[in-house]
Design a protein around this motif. Structure first.
Motif, PDB file in Angstrom:
ATOM      1  N   THR A  28       0.841  -1.209   0.000  1.00 26.82           N
ATOM      2  CA  THR A  28       0.000   0.000   0.000  1.00 26.82           C
ATOM      3  C   THR A  28       0.874   1.257   0.000  1.00 26.82           C
ATOM      4  OG1 THR A  28      -0.108  -0.031   2.424  1.00 26.82           O
ATOM      5  CG2 THR A  28      -1.880  -1.155   1.237  1.00 26.82           C
ATOM      6  N   TYR A  29       0.267   2.343  -0.465  1.00 22.83           N
ATOM      7  CA  TYR A  29       0.950   3.641  -0.511  1.00 22.83           C
ATOM      8  C   TYR A  29       0.013   4.681   0.096  1.00 22.83           C
ATOM      9  CZ  TYR A  29       3.445   0.935  -4.020  1.00 22.83           C
ATOM     10  OH  TYR A  29       4.125  -0.058  -4.663  1.00 22.83           O
ATOM     11  N   ASP A  30       0.544   5.522   0.995  1.00 28.27           N
ATOM     12  CA  ASP A  30      -0.294   6.549   1.618  1.00 28.27           C
ATOM     13  C   ASP A  30      -0.805   7.558   0.603  1.00 28.27           C
ATOM     14  OD1 ASP A  30      -0.276   5.816   4.436  1.00 28.27           O
ATOM     15  OD2 ASP A  30       1.867   6.197   4.348  1.00 28.27           O
ATOM     16  N   LEU A  31      -0.025   7.783  -0.436  1.00 24.44           N
ATOM     17  CA  LEU A  31      -0.407   8.714  -1.500  1.00 24.44           C
ATOM     18  C   LEU A  31      -0.001   8.115  -2.843  1.00 24.44           C
ATOM     19  CD1 LEU A  31       0.970  11.977   0.152  1.00 24.44           C
ATOM     20  CD2 LEU A  31      -1.463  11.485  -0.244  1.00 24.44           C
ATOM     21  N   LYS A  45      -3.690  15.840   6.751  1.00 22.15           N
ATOM     22  CA  LYS A  45      -3.482  14.688   7.644  1.00 22.15           C
ATOM     23  C   LYS A  45      -2.553  13.652   7.006  1.00 22.15           C
ATOM     24  CE  LYS A  45      -6.081  15.491  11.325  1.00 22.15           C
ATOM     25  NZ  LYS A  45      -5.378  15.784  12.591  1.00 22.15           N
ATOM     26  N   LYS A  46      -2.763  13.430   5.715  1.00 18.31           N
ATOM     27  CA  LYS A  46      -1.914  12.449   5.012  1.00 18.31           C
ATOM     28  C   LYS A  46      -0.489  12.970   4.897  1.00 18.31           C
ATOM     29  CE  LYS A  46      -5.082   9.517   2.527  1.00 18.31           C
ATOM     30  NZ  LYS A  46      -5.287   8.750   1.288  1.00 18.31           N
ATOM     31  N   LYS A  84       1.261  12.499   8.175  1.00 16.69           N
ATOM     32  CA  LYS A  84       1.613  11.091   8.381  1.00 16.69           C
ATOM     33  C   LYS A  84       2.875  10.736   7.591  1.00 16.69           C
ATOM     34  CE  LYS A  84      -0.148   6.369   7.871  1.00 16.69           C
ATOM     35  NZ  LYS A  84      -1.192   5.512   7.277  1.00 16.69           N
ATOM     36  N   VAL A  85       2.955  11.215   6.355  1.00 14.14           N
ATOM     37  CA  VAL A  85       4.113  10.933   5.503  1.00 14.14           C
ATOM     38  C   VAL A  85       5.370  11.558   6.096  1.00 14.14           C
ATOM     39  CG1 VAL A  85       5.168  11.405   3.249  1.00 14.14           C
ATOM     40  CG2 VAL A  85       2.800  10.600   3.386  1.00 14.14           C
ATOM     41  N   GLN A 141       6.577   9.595   9.063  1.00  6.92           N
ATOM     42  CA  GLN A 141       7.214   8.337   8.631  1.00  6.92           C
ATOM     43  C   GLN A 141       8.653   8.598   8.194  1.00  6.92           C
ATOM     44  OE1 GLN A 141       4.754   6.861   5.464  1.00  6.92           O
ATOM     45  NE2 GLN A 141       3.501   5.591   6.802  1.00  6.92           N
TER      46      GLN A 141
END
Length: 218
Positions: free
Chosen positions: A98-101, A170-171, A174-175, A178
Motif C-alpha cells: 500500500t501507498y499513503d499517496l 493529515k496524510k 503522516k508521511v 514516517q
C-alpha cells in the motif's frame, strides 16, 4: 578492508590450487547457488550478513536478486528495522503493498511501499512537499541531526508544499512523520549497494570455492 583481504587471498588460493583465474569484478549477479547461501542463512564470513538477527531475516525473506540484498542491508538499521516484518510479509504476498499517496508509488514500488533509503526520503519530499532536490538534501541532513527546531521548520515547509499540491494535511503529516522516524538512522542506497555487492562477491566465493574461501577467512 578485512573482507577485501579475504577476497584477495581466496582468489590467490584458487589460482594456486585449481589453476583458475577468478575476476571478482566480472562475476554473474544472478547466480542461484550464491543466493542459496543467503536464503539458508549460511552467511558466516559474509560481509554485513553474519549476525544471528540478519541470518534469521535472510531465511525468512529468501533473497533472489542483488536488489533484495541491498534493501535488507539498509533495513537492518535502527531507523527502519521495525519495518522488517512488514517488508517480508509484503514480499511474500501475505500483506498487500500500500501507498499513503499515489505520488509515492513510483518512489516506493521497488521496496514494497516501505521507505528504505535516504534517496526515497528526498524523492518523497520532492513529489509530495514540493521541495527542489537541493532542498530535499537539506531536509535529509536536518533529519539526521535530530534538531527539533530545525525539524519543526522543515515540517511546516513540507506541509505548506503539500497543501499547494492539494494533498490532504493529515496524510501529509503522516508521511512526514514516517520519513522523520526512518531518518533516525537511514542508509543511502549507494552505500547499501556497495555493501551488498561486496557481500554477494564474498558469498559467491563461499558457494563455489568453499575450501579456498574458508582457508582465507581463517
Amino acid at each position: 578492508l578485512t573482507t577485501l583481504t579475504i577476497l584477495h587471498d581466496a582468489v590467490a588460493l584458487i589460482r594456486k590450487h585449481r589453476g583458475l583465474s577468478i575476476d571478482i569484478d566480472q562475476l554473474p549477479l544472478d547466480d542461484a547457488k550464491t543466493y542459496q547461501i543467503f536464503a539458508k542463512g549460511l552467511t558466516s564470513g559474509v560481509f554485513q550478513f553474519e549476525s544471528g538477527g540478519m541470518r534469521d531475516i535472510l531465511r525468512r525473506y529468501e533473497p533472489e536478486r542483488l536488489a533484495d540484498l541491498i534493501a535488507l542491508n539498509a533495513l537492518y538499521r535502527p531507523g527502519p528495522m521495525k519495518m522488517i516484518d512488514d517488508y517480508i510479509d509484503r514480499k511474500h504476498g501475505r500483506k498487500p503493498v500500500t501507498y499513503d499517496l499515489p505520488e509515492m508509488k513510483a518512489v516506493l514500488e521497488e521496496t514494497y511501499g516501505v521507505i528504505v533509503y535516504q534517496e526515497q526520503v528526498m524523492q518523497i519530499s520532492n513529489r509530495v512537499g514540493g521541495y527542489s532536490l537541493g532542498e530535499a538534501d537539506i531536509l535529509r541532513r536536518a533529519m539526521g541531526k535530530k534538531k527539533q527546531e530545525e525539524m519543526d521548520a522543515q515540517r511546516a515547509r513540507f506541509l505548506d508544499g503539500a497543501r499547494e499540491k492539494n494533498i490532504p494535511p493529515k496524510k501529509a503529516e503522516k508521511v512526514f512523520d514516517q520519513m522523520a522516524e526512518f531518518a533516525k538512522y537511514g542508509f543511502n542506497k549507494s552505500h547499501s549497494a556497495a555493501y551488498a555487492y561486496l557481500a554477494y562477491i564474498t558469498a559467491y566465493l563461499k558457494a563455489h570455492f568453499p575450501i579456498e574461501f574458508m582457508s582465507a577467512l581463517l
